[in-house]
Structures are given as structure tokens and as C-alpha cells.
Design an enzyme around this catalytic site. Sequence first.
Site, PDB file in Angstrom:
ATOM      1  N   GLU B  46       0.828  -1.208   0.000  1.00 53.81           N
ATOM      2  CA  GLU B  46       0.000   0.000   0.000  1.00 53.81           C
ATOM      3  C   GLU B  46       0.866   1.263   0.000  1.00 53.81           C
ATOM      4  O   GLU B  46       0.518   2.282  -0.626  1.00 53.81           O
ATOM      5  CB  GLU B  46      -0.915   0.016   1.239  1.00 53.81           C
ATOM      6  CG  GLU B  46      -1.889  -1.166   1.321  1.00 53.81           C
ATOM      7  CD  GLU B  46      -1.322  -2.358   2.084  1.00 53.81           C
ATOM      8  OE1 GLU B  46      -0.104  -2.628   1.971  1.00 53.81           O
ATOM      9  OE2 GLU B  46      -2.099  -3.025   2.791  1.00 53.81           O
ATOM     10  N   CYS B  78      -0.706   0.215   7.598  1.00 57.69           N
ATOM     11  CA  CYS B  78      -1.079   0.674   6.262  1.00 57.69           C
ATOM     12  C   CYS B  78      -2.481   1.274   6.246  1.00 57.69           C
ATOM     13  O   CYS B  78      -2.784   2.147   5.426  1.00 57.69           O
ATOM     14  CB  CYS B  78      -1.029  -0.473   5.271  1.00 57.69           C
ATOM     15  SG  CYS B  78       0.638  -1.105   5.076  1.00 57.69           S
ATOM     16  N   TRP B 164      14.880 -39.290 -17.563  1.00 54.78           N
ATOM     17  CA  TRP B 164      13.922 -38.461 -16.868  1.00 54.78           C
ATOM     18  C   TRP B 164      12.539 -39.047 -17.056  1.00 54.78           C
ATOM     19  O   TRP B 164      12.252 -39.640 -18.078  1.00 54.78           O
ATOM     20  CB  TRP B 164      13.925 -37.019 -17.418  1.00 54.78           C
ATOM     21  CG  TRP B 164      15.236 -36.338 -17.207  1.00 54.78           C
ATOM     22  CD1 TRP B 164      16.203 -36.091 -18.136  1.00 54.78           C
ATOM     23  CD2 TRP B 164      15.744 -35.794 -15.983  1.00 54.78           C
ATOM     24  NE1 TRP B 164      17.272 -35.432 -17.568  1.00 54.78           N
ATOM     25  CE2 TRP B 164      17.020 -35.234 -16.249  1.00 54.78           C
ATOM     26  CE3 TRP B 164      15.250 -35.720 -14.687  1.00 54.78           C
ATOM     27  CZ2 TRP B 164      17.806 -34.618 -15.255  1.00 54.78           C
ATOM     28  CZ3 TRP B 164      16.035 -35.104 -13.715  1.00 54.78           C
ATOM     29  CH2 TRP B 164      17.286 -34.554 -13.999  1.00 54.78           C
ATOM     30  N   ARG B 178      10.654 -23.909  -7.465  1.00 54.25           N
ATOM     31  CA  ARG B 178      11.775 -23.758  -6.538  1.00 54.25           C
ATOM     32  C   ARG B 178      12.054 -22.279  -6.296  1.00 54.25           C
ATOM     33  O   ARG B 178      12.421 -21.865  -5.204  1.00 54.25           O
ATOM     34  CB  ARG B 178      13.027 -24.431  -7.107  1.00 54.25           C
ATOM     35  CG  ARG B 178      12.958 -25.946  -7.077  1.00 54.25           C
ATOM     36  CD  ARG B 178      14.273 -26.553  -7.579  1.00 54.25           C
ATOM     37  NE  ARG B 178      14.235 -28.003  -7.504  1.00 54.25           N
ATOM     38  CZ  ARG B 178      15.233 -28.803  -7.863  1.00 54.25           C
ATOM     39  NH1 ARG B 178      16.361 -28.273  -8.328  1.00 54.25           N
ATOM     40  NH2 ARG B 178      15.131 -30.114  -7.753  1.00 54.25           N
ATOM     41  N   ASP B 194      21.112 -39.533  -5.313  1.00 53.80           N
ATOM     42  CA  ASP B 194      21.057 -38.651  -6.494  1.00 53.80           C
ATOM     43  C   ASP B 194      22.038 -37.480  -6.440  1.00 53.80           C
ATOM     44  O   ASP B 194      22.228 -36.805  -7.452  1.00 53.80           O
ATOM     45  CB  ASP B 194      19.641 -38.063  -6.661  1.00 53.80           C
ATOM     46  CG  ASP B 194      18.593 -39.140  -6.907  1.00 53.80           C
ATOM     47  OD1 ASP B 194      18.990 -40.286  -7.182  1.00 53.80           O
ATOM     48  OD2 ASP B 194      17.396 -38.826  -6.822  1.00 53.80           O
ATOM     49  N   LEU B 198      19.509 -29.104  -5.729  1.00 52.04           N
ATOM     50  CA  LEU B 198      18.212 -28.500  -5.388  1.00 52.04           C
ATOM     51  C   LEU B 198      18.206 -26.984  -5.569  1.00 52.04           C
ATOM     52  O   LEU B 198      17.476 -26.277  -4.891  1.00 52.04           O
ATOM     53  CB  LEU B 198      17.791 -28.864  -3.964  1.00 52.04           C
ATOM     54  CG  LEU B 198      17.716 -30.364  -3.652  1.00 52.04           C
ATOM     55  CD1 LEU B 198      17.186 -30.574  -2.240  1.00 52.04           C
ATOM     56  CD2 LEU B 198      16.809 -31.077  -4.652  1.00 52.04           C
ATOM     57  N   ARG B 201      17.373 -23.278 -11.405  1.00 50.86           N
ATOM     58  CA  ARG B 201      18.189 -23.059 -12.596  1.00 50.86           C
ATOM     59  C   ARG B 201      17.356 -22.472 -13.734  1.00 50.86           C
ATOM     60  O   ARG B 201      16.176 -22.756 -13.863  1.00 50.86           O
ATOM     61  CB  ARG B 201      18.828 -24.379 -13.046  1.00 50.86           C
ATOM     62  CG  ARG B 201      19.891 -24.861 -12.052  1.00 50.86           C
ATOM     63  CD  ARG B 201      20.609 -26.110 -12.526  1.00 50.86           C
ATOM     64  NE  ARG B 201      19.816 -27.329 -12.441  1.00 50.86           N
ATOM     65  CZ  ARG B 201      19.640 -28.054 -11.324  1.00 50.86           C
ATOM     66  NH1 ARG B 201      20.165 -27.649 -10.177  1.00 50.86           N
ATOM     67  NH2 ARG B 201      18.913 -29.147 -11.347  1.00 50.86           N
ATOM     68  N   GLY B 277      12.758 -38.579  -0.756  1.00 52.43           N
ATOM     69  CA  GLY B 277      12.197 -39.737  -1.415  1.00 52.43           C
ATOM     70  C   GLY B 277      10.988 -40.319  -0.702  1.00 52.43           C
ATOM     71  O   GLY B 277      10.427 -39.693   0.217  1.00 52.43           O
ATOM     72  N   PRO B 278      10.640 -41.532  -1.090  1.00 54.46           N
ATOM     73  CA  PRO B 278       9.427 -42.184  -0.612  1.00 54.46           C
ATOM     74  C   PRO B 278       9.323 -42.276   0.922  1.00 54.46           C
ATOM     75  O   PRO B 278       8.249 -42.071   1.468  1.00 54.46           O
ATOM     76  CB  PRO B 278       9.519 -43.589  -1.236  1.00 54.46           C
ATOM     77  CG  PRO B 278      10.438 -43.449  -2.400  1.00 54.46           C
ATOM     78  CD  PRO B 278      11.389 -42.350  -2.078  1.00 54.46           C
TER      79      PRO B 278
END
Lengths: 351, 351
Positions: B46, B78, B164, B178, B194, B198, B201, B277-278
Site C-alpha cells: 500500500e 497501512c 527423466w 523452486r 542422487d 536442489l 536453474r 524420497g518415498p
Amino acid sequence: MREALILAQRGVGRTAPNPPVGCVIVQVGTVVGRGFHLKAGEPHAEIFALREAGERARGSTAYVTLEPCSHHGRTPPCADALIAAGVARVVVAALDPNPAVSGRGVEKFRAAGIAVDVGILADEAVIQQAGFRSLVTWGRPWVVLKYAMTLDGKVATLSGDSRWVTGEPARTLVHHWRNELDAIAVGSGTVLADRPSLTTRDIDGGRDPVRVVFDRRGRTDPGAAVLGLGSILITGLETASALHEVRGTRVLRASSVQDALPLLGSLGLSTLLLEGGPALIDAFLEADLIDEVRAFVAPKLLGAGQSPLGAPSPKLMKQALDLSDSQVQQVGPDVLIQGRLHAIPTLERSR
Amino acid sequence: MREALILAQRGVGRTAPNPPVGCVIVQVGTVVGRGFHLKAGEPHAEIFALREAGERARGSTAYVTLEPCSHHGRTPPCADALIAAGVARVVVAALDPNPAVSGRGVEKFRAAGIAVDVGILADEAVIQQAGFRSLVTWGRPWVVLKYAMTLDGKVATLSGDSRWVTGEPARTLVHHWRNELDAIAVGSGTVLADRPSLTTRDIDGGRDPVRVVFDRRGRTDPGAAVLGLGSILITGLETASALHEVRGTRVLRASSVQDALPLLGSLGLSTLLLEGGPALIDAFLEADLIDEVRAFVAPKLLGAGQSPLGAPSPKLMKQALDLSDSQVQQVGPDVLIQGRLHAIPTLERSR
């Protein structure tokens, strides 16, 4: 041609081993004749359209979804009928997939001085004729795998409960498919576990598909709801068929899906809806006999449970089987994703 | 209000623990001031809009995506600034979710004789403010589970390969997420397998989310790419933290996700993208700490492989977790299905 395709659609699931075909005859911008193929043995689409057009066919343009036949089959050649009626121009969506006759209809018209255009809305016509094209080219039905899974990829709980993954609209759509495909297949495990009838329900003017049970070990109760007149049991066993045949079930002997599919083709079944279970689906996948996939994805999470399939299970993700021409559509709360593992046979790209 | 929401979007991922807010000031059909909240400690939306409007704010209408604050925080209220500037009417998308202040801003305007409308594009504003609302109401970040699976529900091959599942457009979209979410979380197993960084990009003006590794057993190499300044390691171990802290990693002690999320909330992190992961996903699911799901489905079949999750695994399909407000969209060759497991907190329907 759009209207001809819509007319042809009315024959889908009724014409095997013939293709569904539609024909529209246009005289100076006005439709004067419409026809579609009703069922094998009945006149072809072109004949119905010419009958309606009568004398107005002279000098007209005929739109046909498949190249008119040029040879004597159960009915006289449609190409001759169109020429005799004085049609001035013929527009064809797709050529006949049979190498022995493909292009002959077109040649006949050209020899008679009739202009011919080929390829108008060809992709849609080819899709509509997938079963016929599979039967003519491969001698077996076009196989459509269907399953419904949760958003985490499960078709049933660990204990086997699957009622229901999807909502009402998706289940209704499956009954439309049952009405339009010539046959439906399940394995004996599914018959034992779910006791399905595999009939078409709640479709105006609907008819049941031929119900096919793959039962290598002959486990299916002859009194199962899915069996009876209009059903087929495929088994590798030499014995026990008499019991099944009592209720009208047709028993075919085959010890693999590779051996079974040509038998179904020889009965004139041009399309097969594969509904499971996982073992049968894997057998089809391992034999590379699934042509098309229609998968419903429901917006819910289950966790551990049963997966739709266990093959081919390559080592690397990039070796997964890619679906071509994939499409997505919302069906009630669920999502339908469909695509093809094989191209529909045409002479340009047959396999 | 549409423009105010678009302005607010430019602050998403930069304002925590404050909400992203946009403000547009309109004088007789002409926009005379625009503002959005840049980051905590900077002036509110504002104030920027009033500065641009100057004298033209007198008699104007102010559109604000969140109820203007009525209390002294790091900046003066405000609501007072809008009143002092002579604004004639205030249109608010959604009320403040904090019960201690909600409605106070609106009251202040009315007491000053200023017309107030509330609820214009409220749903969209509430979605944009999900993180802030979660932080204020639950004291923890809004948790978004993201995964990518094949059309048969697999996120990786049996050997763990997942490069992929989806195409380029889906992977680019994840980098946008991200860039917009405050933090991103993985388990130590994913770090070991992996070695992800993270980071965000290929986004113009992008910034990395705070990277959070859940590592109950302290297995993560202190030199892992994902650790360092701007990263958080959550572990139940009393030892080994000094090694991790050398490179600037912040070490938090918690032995469960339930204990960890309020710690992240106390650091002002309002949104968390859960990437796996899982095992970690299952821990979140079992603690009922997943608020939103964004699942990519790629048109390919894998067969046996890894499933995205293993919980909650009820006995019956009808006990599966339903996503509400689910939406589907095509992203390149893939399909994105998203929905919520929890309602975004508002005072009308807080949980």
C-alpha cells in the site's frame, strides 16, 4: 467429410469384420444423400447414400470416409455404383489398408473421368477404422488397454479392493467403450475375484461386447456370469470344454495371448478392450500386443496397493514405452490420458 | 484486483514470513499507483502505491489483495496511511487470517467513513497467500508434495533410475516452483542416491530456495552439494553437527517431521516443496503434514518400479485420501494434476 465421419460413428462396434464407413452426397452445396454401413452383409454406406440421392446423384460430389471398394465381396463394388450414378467428384478420407485393393477404387474413378481427392480428415478416419485396419493388416484385433488408478498409481488396495477408483462419469464412459468395441477381455483371476459380467449398461441402444476370458488353467466356473452365449473362453487345457460349452460359451484353444489373438481375429473381432488383471496385461505387454492405452487417473492418494502393470520393467527410465499422440481430458473429477503404443496401420506406415 | 494479484505475485517467495501483497490505486478509472511487498522489513504494498499516487490518492479507490494491517509491526499500519491519504474506498480480496487482527483494518476504514468491499477474487488471493496463512494459523510452512511418475504410476525403475520421467517443460516448471517456494526438502536417502543440488536453474532473477535435508541418522556427507550456507540439516542425532556447520549449514534437532516443521516455521519459512524420497514422503503423509500435491504424469509405461508413496495404505479404496479443488493441465508432453489435501486456512474455515 465431418458429417460422413459422424455418420460412420453410428456403425462403430456393429460392422466387424467390415469397417465403419460414412458417405455424404452433396449436390451444389446441398446434402442430397447420407449413408453409413450398418453391419456386415448389409449394403455399404455409399449405396444407402445413393439410394437417398436418387437422380440428384448425377453431377454430385460424394464424401466417403474410406476408399470405396472396387471388388466384388458380399456386395457389388461401390465404386461401380458411384460411377453408374453419375457422381462427378469423389472425396475420400483414407485409402483402403489392404495392399491387394488399396488405390484400385481411386483408379477406377479416374479411369471413368471422375475427379478424386484423398486425405481429407484422414487422421480422424484412420482412428475410427483402427480395428478394421488391424484386422486387415495384422489379422488380429486392435487392443485397447484400459485401467483406472489413483494419483499415486494404484488400481486397488493391497487386499484387492477397487470400488471405486473413479467417479460416475468415468465409469459411464467405459460403458460407451464397451458398446463400441467388438470384444472385452479379462483374465480368470479377475473373474474369480470380482465376478464381473462385463456387459454394457445404461447406454441407449447399447449392445454387449463379446466377452473373452483368458483362462490358461481352466479355473473359471462354467456358471460364471461373464460366460454363456456370446462369450469366449480361451484355455490351453484339452479337457473341461464340454462343461463350458453347455451354456453356449465358445471355447478356443490357445496357450498364449500370441496364439489367441489371431483366433479372435478370425472370428471377425476387430477391437478388443483389455480390462485386466495385471497378469493378463503383462502377458499382452510382453508379447507387444497392446496398441492403445486409456488410463484414468483419480485425484486421490492410496499409498501401498496394486499397480496396473508389472512389465516391461526396463533398467533405465529412458527405456520406458512411450505413448504417441497422447491426449488428456477431464472426465468428471478424474483425468483420462490416452495414447498409442503402435501406429494404426496404413499403407504409408504399416509395420 | 486482477492487476493487484499479478503485482503481488512478483513478491512470492521473497516476503516470508510476510505475505505477498499487491495494491493498485485507481482514480476515476485510471491507475495512479501500484505497489507490491518486496520483502520483510521493506514497506508494504500500500505504501509503494500511495507514494506513486501522491495527491491523486485523494478520493481514489484502493484495491489490496490482503486486508491492510491496522497495527504497528516493523512498519506503521497501512490502514492509517490509506486513511491519511484520503482514499475514498477500499476493496480487499481476503481478510487477514490472524484472529487477533482480522477485520480490524476493515473496521478502521469504516470508522473513518471509508467504504470497504471484501471478497473480490478471494479464492485466488487465498491461494497466493497459502504459506503466510499456514504460518500464521499452524506455525509451520504450507507443504507442497511434488513428484513425477509414468502413466503406470512409477517414479523410478527398480534400480532407482529416474532420468527423466518428464520432458523439459515440466522440469522447467519445477524450477519456477523452486524459485517461488521458500524451502525445498529431501531425505538423506535421496541425497545419497542422487547427489542433488536442489538449486533454481534457468529462471531470470531466480533465487535458490532454502534447502532442507531430513537426516534422522546423520548419514549426509557434510560436503554434499545440497549443504552449505542457506541449507538446513534436520537430524535427531546430538553429535556430528559441528562438521556440518563448518560449511555454513544450519543444523536443527528434531527426531520427527512433526517436531521439525514448527522449527522451519519459526525461521519464517512459509512454504516447503517436498521432493522425496518415498520414506520422507510417507513420514509426512503419516503425520498428515502434506497440504498440496502437484503430480506430473508422463505418457509412458514402465512396469515394475518404484511408487511415489507407500502410505497411508487403507484397506478400502474409498478410504483413499481425496484431493480437493483438483486441476489438470498439459505441460509439454506431460500432464500436471494438482489438488489440496488440506484447505488453506481462513478464519471462515480454519482447522
